[in-house]
Write a protein that holds these residues in place. Structure first.
Motif, PDB file in Angstrom:
ATOM      1  N   GLY A   1      28.991  37.933  38.788  1.00 15.51           N
ATOM      2  CA  GLY A   1      30.238  38.168  39.397  1.00 15.51           C
ATOM      3  C   GLY A   1      31.686  37.407  38.693  1.00 15.51           C
ATOM      4  N   VAL A   2      31.427  36.209  37.957  1.00 17.66           N
ATOM      5  CA  VAL A   2      32.529  35.691  37.377  1.00 17.66           C
ATOM      6  C   VAL A   2      32.510  35.715  36.073  1.00 17.66           C
ATOM      7  CG1 VAL A   2      33.296  32.874  37.156  1.00 17.66           C
ATOM      8  CG2 VAL A   2      31.950  33.685  39.221  1.00 17.66           C
TER       9      VAL A   2
ATOM     10  N   ARG B   1      37.195  36.609  38.988  1.00 16.12           N
ATOM     11  CA  ARG B   1      36.451  37.131  39.988  1.00 16.12           C
ATOM     12  C   ARG B   1      36.322  38.626  40.318  1.00 16.12           C
ATOM     13  NH1 ARG B   1      33.621  32.951  42.373  1.00 16.12           N
ATOM     14  NH2 ARG B   1      34.440  31.046  42.291  1.00 16.12           N
ATOM     15  N   GLU B   2      35.271  39.207  40.173  1.00 17.11           N
ATOM     16  CA  GLU B   2      35.161  40.755  40.430  1.00 17.11           C
ATOM     17  C   GLU B   2      35.792  40.916  41.944  1.00 17.11           C
ATOM     18  OE1 GLU B   2      31.266  42.116  39.968  1.00 17.11           O
ATOM     19  OE2 GLU B   2      31.216  41.798  37.883  1.00 17.11           O
ATOM     20  N   THR B   3      36.392  41.945  42.126  1.00 13.28           N
ATOM     21  CA  THR B   3      37.210  42.502  43.253  1.00 13.28           C
ATOM     22  C   THR B   3      37.208  43.829  43.441  1.00 13.28           C
ATOM     23  OG1 THR B   3      39.357  42.045  44.535  1.00 13.28           O
ATOM     24  CG2 THR B   3      39.438  42.304  41.963  1.00 13.28           C
TER      25      THR B   3
ATOM     26  N   GLY C   1      39.386  41.885  37.341  1.00 11.29           N
ATOM     27  CA  GLY C   1      39.108  41.029  38.390  1.00 11.29           C
ATOM     28  C   GLY C   1      40.354  40.211  38.692  1.00 11.29           C
TER      29      GLY C   1
END
Length: 211
Positions: free
Chosen positions: A48-49, A72-74, A133
């Motif tokens: 996720g980074v 970071r995924e969001t 992200g």
């Protein structure tokens, strides 16, 4: 004999250190390379980074050109004004701050972005599917150029092929060293056994003395 017993343990420690250093580098680099080919429309990431290299100074002084930042995924629906997002535009990753959030003619969410060092907002709005992200402050100054080099052919040779080669060479050397130590120990035991046998045979050959 004591030194011979310590050497294998020392080499084992060296092997563990090499594994700790090289294996994560190899795995992460392979994941990034494979992801970039299998899904070219997204920035490759791990857990996720997503590391991203900043090529321009549009976000100075917050982010400098050449920095390596961590995205970071969001969920795009949770983004707010003043959040710093990374998005793809014509295959290029851009990291800018959200100046406003609007809705397009089709009813989809759009983000109006602007670089901190720019005097005007970006011409084209950013759609939710472009967002890669959110950036929350993680960066390493000047490491971006090194990452670009690592993804080149020369970099892949240095950071994938060479570590694997070094690991295999160390493993071969380590096994041979253990084999030599084991052979030496076996010869010593055989010599001790032969000496004991020779001593027993000598005792048997001694004549009995009558008292």
């Amino acid at each position: 004999m004591k030194n011979k017993r310590k050497n294998p343990s020392l080499s084992s420690v060296v092997g563990i250190i090499m594994c700790i250093i090289f294996i994560p580098v190899i795995i992460i680099n392979l994941i990034l390379i494979v992801s970039s080919y299998t899904n070219p429309e997204e920035i490759p990431g791990v857990f996720g980074v997503k590391p991203a290299v900043v090529l321009s100074g549009s976000m100075e002084p917050t982010i400098q050109a050449g920095d390596l930042i961590f995205i970071r995924e969001t969920d795009p629906n949770k983004l707010q004004k003043d959040d710093v997002i990374c998005y793809l535009s014509s295959g290029k990753a851009i990291t800018h701050r959200i100046a406003d959030i609007t809705t397009g003619e089709d009813g989809r969410l759009q983000f109006i972005t602007r670089g901190d060092a720019n005097n005007a907002e970006d011409q084209l709005p950013v759609t939710a599917d472009q967002v890669q992200g959110i950036w929350k402050g993680g960066r390493i100054g000047g490491l971006g150029n090194f990452i670009l080099f690592m993804q080149s052919t020369t970099g892949m040779i240095l950071f994938i092929v060479c570590p694997l080669l070094l690991f295999f060479l160390w493993d071969i050397w380590h096994r041979r060293r253990l084999d030599k130590a084991e052979n030496a120990r076996t010869k010593e035991l055989e010599a001790e056994l032969n000496a004991l046998r020779a001593g027993k045979e000598t005792e048997k050959e001694k004549p009995d003395i009558e008292t």
